[in-house]
Design an enzyme around this catalytic site. Structure first.
Site, PDB file in Angstrom:
ATOM      1  N   GLY A   1       0.755  -1.142  -0.075  1.00 32.99           N
ATOM      2  CA  GLY A   1      -0.177  -0.120  -0.077  1.00 32.99           C
ATOM      3  C   GLY A   1       0.750   1.213   0.023  1.00 32.99           C
TER       4      GLY A   1
ATOM      5  N   THR B   1       1.198   3.638   2.333  1.00 35.81           N
ATOM      6  CA  THR B   1       1.847   3.807   3.378  1.00 35.81           C
ATOM      7  C   THR B   1       3.246   3.013   3.747  1.00 35.81           C
ATOM      8  OG1 THR B   1      -0.191   4.376   4.225  1.00 35.81           O
ATOM      9  CG2 THR B   1       1.538   4.563   6.063  1.00 35.81           C
TER      10      THR B   1
ATOM     11  N   ASP C   1       3.052  -2.613   8.269  1.00 38.09           N
ATOM     12  CA  ASP C   1       2.195  -2.558   7.317  1.00 38.09           C
ATOM     13  C   ASP C   1       0.946  -1.503   7.478  1.00 38.09           C
ATOM     14  OD1 ASP C   1       0.659  -3.284   5.008  1.00 38.09           O
ATOM     15  OD2 ASP C   1       0.304  -5.456   5.723  1.00 38.09           O
ATOM     16  N   GLY C   2       0.555  -1.067   6.337  1.00 32.73           N
ATOM     17  CA  GLY C   2      -0.556  -0.238   6.579  1.00 32.73           C
ATOM     18  C   GLY C   2      -1.684  -0.929   6.956  1.00 32.73           C
TER      19      GLY C   2
ATOM     20  N   ASP D   1      -6.574  -0.134   6.384  1.00 31.83           N
ATOM     21  CA  ASP D   1      -7.509   0.507   5.997  1.00 31.83           C
ATOM     22  C   ASP D   1      -8.486   1.089   7.287  1.00 31.83           C
ATOM     23  OD1 ASP D   1      -7.323   0.130   3.148  1.00 31.83           O
ATOM     24  OD2 ASP D   1      -7.604  -1.932   3.735  1.00 31.83           O
TER      25      ASP D   1
ATOM     26  N   LYS E   1      -7.811  -4.695   6.584  1.00 32.42           N
ATOM     27  CA  LYS E   1      -6.911  -4.557   5.567  1.00 32.42           C
ATOM     28  C   LYS E   1      -7.349  -5.273   4.158  1.00 32.42           C
ATOM     29  CE  LYS E   1      -2.715  -5.334   6.275  1.00 32.42           C
ATOM     30  NZ  LYS E   1      -2.509  -4.212   5.624  1.00 32.42           N
ATOM     31  N   GLY E   2      -6.708  -4.904   3.299  1.00 30.98           N
ATOM     32  CA  GLY E   2      -7.113  -5.666   1.887  1.00 30.98           C
ATOM     33  C   GLY E   2      -7.425  -4.664   0.810  1.00 30.98           C
TER      34      GLY E   2
ATOM     35  N   GLU F   1      -0.542 -10.809   3.361  1.00 28.15           N
ATOM     36  CA  GLU F   1      -0.548  -9.793   4.545  1.00 28.15           C
ATOM     37  C   GLU F   1      -0.733 -10.338   5.995  1.00 28.15           C
ATOM     38  OE1 GLU F   1      -1.096  -5.220   2.619  1.00 28.15           O
ATOM     39  OE2 GLU F   1      -2.744  -6.416   3.369  1.00 28.15           O
TER      40      GLU F   1
ATOM     41  N   LYS G   1      -7.560   6.907   9.404  1.00 27.97           N
ATOM     42  CA  LYS G   1      -7.790   5.342   9.534  1.00 27.97           C
ATOM     43  C   LYS G   1      -8.263   4.854  10.849  1.00 27.97           C
ATOM     44  CE  LYS G   1      -5.928   4.810   5.294  1.00 27.97           C
ATOM     45  NZ  LYS G   1      -4.905   3.907   5.209  1.00 27.97           N
TER      46      LYS G   1
END
Ligand code: 5RP
Length: 262
Positions: free
Chosen positions: A34, A36, A89-90, A92, A102-103, A111, A129
């Site tokens: 992603g 970020t 990880d970023g 959502d 996520k996704g 992930e 977020k």
């Protein structure tokens, strides 16, 4: 690094920059996917090239693998690494307990596998977020292409008995064709608006034949680094309950920032 980034990109960048400081030489690091996470990979690449940081990275998508190699990070597979020290990880969405959706970038399966195989998972995100209750962001569910329409019907039927506010589903598209993940699957985005019981929903979805994995990350994330457009960064650790903050200052000197607190 241009100082004329949009506030949202500044927020993502400072979160990534701060999280990169958690990475130490010798670590096996899960690299998220992603926009970020891409900032994180660039920051780590800079540390590898300019500060002699020695790490191996396990990417969570083909996109991240390509970027990591580009910036000079040694990339290995999860099978080679087996277990990771840290995944960054970023997300959502994240809630107070650091449960996640996520996704959005289509990489939820890799992930989740990578995050689960890590001693620590840290999420990097801009402040938008953070939510009280998960579900405003459509929940991605990875399904195998075989019989995906049947899987979709089964999901919709299952949702009737669950504590959610919306129940429409959409096949994610890439132009005219269904989106295909790195693992060759499709994604159904579930428009639920509000998820009353995320743990239950996650378990139930994964029992439906054809569902490979869903984008709810329950009890996986250990800490969150939240960036803001003015350079402030807040770090929350779930286990210790500790919250700390610092601030980065963007300057027009060709490099993006100076750290105001260290
Ligand atoms: C990819 C993801 C991303 O982490 C999530 O979509 C956040 O992306 P971004 O950092 O671009 O806002 O889950 O599958």
């Amino acid at each position: 690094m241009p100082a004329d980034l949009s506030p949202i990109d500044k927020a993502k960048f400072v979160a990534a920059k701060r999280a990169a400081k958690m990475v130490e030489s010798g670590m096996r690091v899960g690299l998220g996917t992603g926009s970020t996470a891409a900032w994180l990979v660039r920051c780590l690449g800079e540390m590898v090239r300019e500060e002699g940081l020695k790490i191996t990275g396990v990417p969570t998508s083909s996109r991240t693998a390509a970027l990591a190699r580009d910036v000079g990070i040694e990339v290995i597979s999860l099978d080679e690494a087996r277990w990771l020290d840290l995944t960054i990880d970023g997300a959502d969405e994240f809630d107070e307990k650091l449960n996640l959706i996520k996704g959005g970038g289509g990489a939820l399966l890799m992930e989740k596998i990578v995050a689960t195989a890590s001693d620590q998972m840290v999420v990097i995100a801009d402040g938008s977020k953070e939510v009280e209750t998960l579900g405003a962001f459509p929940l991605p569910v990875e399904v195998i292409p075989f019989g995906w329409q049947t899987t979709r019907l089964l999901i919709e039927e299952t949702l009737i008995g669950l504590d959610v506010l919306g129940r429409t589903t959409a096949l994610r598209m890439n132009g005219e064709a269904p989106y295909v993940t790195d693992e060759g699957n499709h994604i159904l985005d579930l428009h639920l608006n509000r998820i009353g019981n995320a743990r239950q929903l996650s378990l139930v979805l994964n029992q439906i034949p054809g569902v490979v994995e869903n984008g709810l990350f329950i009890d996986i994330c250990d800490a969150v680094v939240i960036g803001h457009g003015d350079g402030r960064v807040e770090m929350r650790n779930l286990a210790t309950g500790e919250t700390t903050s610092e601030s980065y200052d963007f300057v027009e000197d060709g490099n993006a920032f100076s750290d105001m607190t260290d």
